[in-house]
Design a protein around this motif. Structure first.
Motif, PDB file in Angstrom:
ATOM      1  N   TYR A   1      -6.204  -2.372 -12.210  1.00 43.39           N
ATOM      2  CA  TYR A   1      -6.650  -1.347 -10.868  1.00 43.39           C
ATOM      3  C   TYR A   1      -7.656  -1.390 -11.185  1.00 43.39           C
ATOM      4  CZ  TYR A   1      -1.474  -1.734  -9.158  1.00 43.39           C
ATOM      5  OH  TYR A   1      -0.406  -1.376  -8.901  1.00 43.39           O
TER       6      TYR A   1
ATOM      7  N   SER B   1      -6.705  -6.416  -7.562  1.00 42.70           N
ATOM      8  CA  SER B   1      -6.821  -7.947  -6.926  1.00 42.70           C
ATOM      9  C   SER B   1      -5.993  -8.519  -7.302  1.00 42.70           C
ATOM     10  CB  SER B   1      -8.015  -8.357  -6.885  1.00 42.70           C
ATOM     11  OG  SER B   1      -8.782  -7.913  -8.763  1.00 42.70           O
TER      12      SER B   1
ATOM     13  N   GLU C   1      -3.455   5.047  -3.000  1.00 42.88           N
ATOM     14  CA  GLU C   1      -4.459   5.878  -2.408  1.00 42.88           C
ATOM     15  C   GLU C   1      -4.103   7.110  -3.010  1.00 42.88           C
ATOM     16  OE1 GLU C   1      -4.400   7.350   1.333  1.00 42.88           O
ATOM     17  OE2 GLU C   1      -3.519   5.659   2.592  1.00 42.88           O
TER      18      GLU C   1
ATOM     19  N   LYS D   1      -7.031   0.055  -6.578  1.00 41.85           N
ATOM     20  CA  LYS D   1      -7.210  -1.802  -5.994  1.00 41.85           C
ATOM     21  C   LYS D   1      -6.984  -2.448  -7.105  1.00 41.85           C
ATOM     22  CE  LYS D   1      -8.456  -4.520  -2.225  1.00 41.85           C
ATOM     23  NZ  LYS D   1      -7.755  -4.297  -0.904  1.00 41.85           N
TER      24      LYS D   1
ATOM     25  N   LEU E   1      -9.033   5.631  -3.904  1.00 40.53           N
ATOM     26  CA  LEU E   1      -8.396   4.507  -3.987  1.00 40.53           C
ATOM     27  C   LEU E   1      -8.179   3.524  -5.351  1.00 40.53           C
ATOM     28  CD1 LEU E   1      -6.414   2.721  -1.552  1.00 40.53           C
ATOM     29  CD2 LEU E   1      -8.746   1.828  -1.182  1.00 40.53           C
TER      30      LEU E   1
ATOM     31  N   HIS F   1       0.491  -1.197   0.685  1.00 41.37           N
ATOM     32  CA  HIS F   1       0.028   0.027  -0.802  1.00 41.37           C
ATOM     33  C   HIS F   1       0.995   1.167  -0.559  1.00 41.37           C
ATOM     34  CE1 HIS F   1      -3.571   2.274   1.576  1.00 41.37           C
ATOM     35  NE2 HIS F   1      -2.434   3.664   2.286  1.00 41.37           N
TER      36      HIS F   1
ATOM     37  N   THR G   1      -0.534  -3.171  -4.008  1.00 37.69           N
ATOM     38  CA  THR G   1      -2.718  -3.966  -4.498  1.00 37.69           C
ATOM     39  C   THR G   1      -3.087  -2.970  -3.899  1.00 37.69           C
ATOM     40  OG1 THR G   1      -2.036  -4.876  -2.878  1.00 37.69           O
ATOM     41  CG2 THR G   1      -1.531  -6.346  -4.325  1.00 37.69           C
ATOM     42  N   GLU G   2      -2.443  -1.854  -3.595  1.00 37.77           N
ATOM     43  CA  GLU G   2      -3.745  -0.369  -3.345  1.00 37.77           C
ATOM     44  C   GLU G   2      -3.417   1.032  -3.210  1.00 37.77           C
ATOM     45  OE1 GLU G   2      -7.039  -1.845   0.293  1.00 37.77           O
ATOM     46  OE2 GLU G   2      -5.906  -0.793   0.763  1.00 37.77           O
TER      47      GLU G   2
END
Length: 149
Positions: free
Chosen positions: A138, A149, A121, A147, A145, A85, A118-119
């Motif tokens: 994404y 998977s 901001e 994200k 955000l 992140h 994977t994340e």
């Protein structure tokens, strides 16, 4: 625990651009790009160096190879490599859409393939960059955000 070190990720060189840490550029040029006086710019450069050395983030200024002008800045902050992140900010100045795509492609490769975030901001991410990320695995959640998977 990860053994990835942010200080290792410099310089990046793409077809038209040279990416490097703020401390590697001329203070006056950075000051002009940031539209700041020399003193706050010096503090900014010092802070970015500390963040990179602590492995809490990474900052690049991006310079056009042909004109030597700084045309973009990327900051990846609040980096947590174990949780995959971070927060991302990309600032462009006098950059064409195709140049944004070139920068975005290299950034995507770094974030997705090299440090496997994977994340991410985001806050007001340029539409070309955001679209490139959404076209490559994404998803935008709540407009703040990205994200994967």
């Amino acid at each position: 625990m990860t053994n990835i070190k942010m200080k290792s990720y410099r310089p990046f060189i793409t077809e038209n651009f040279f990416w490097d840490f703020p401390s590697r550029f001329n203070l006056k040029e950075i000051s002009e790009f940031l539209d700041e006086e020399i003193d706050p710019t010096t503090k900014y450069i010092s802070n970015t160096a500390k963040i990179i050395m602590r492995n809490d983030g990474i900052y690049w200024f991006i310079q056009k190879k042909d004109t030597k002008q700084i045309t973009a800045m990327i900051s990846l902050s609040d980096l947590d490599l174990e949780k995959h992140h971070a927060a991302l900010m990309v600032t462009f100045k006098d950059v064409s859409d195709s140049e944004k795509m070139e920068i975005s492609n290299r950034l995507l490769m770094f974030l997705k393939d090299q440090i496997t975030l994977t994340e991410i901001e985001i806050n007001d991410l340029d539409h070309i960059v955001q679209e490139n990320f959404t076209n490559n695995g994404y998803t935008v959640l709540n407009e703040k955000l990205l994200k994967r998977s």
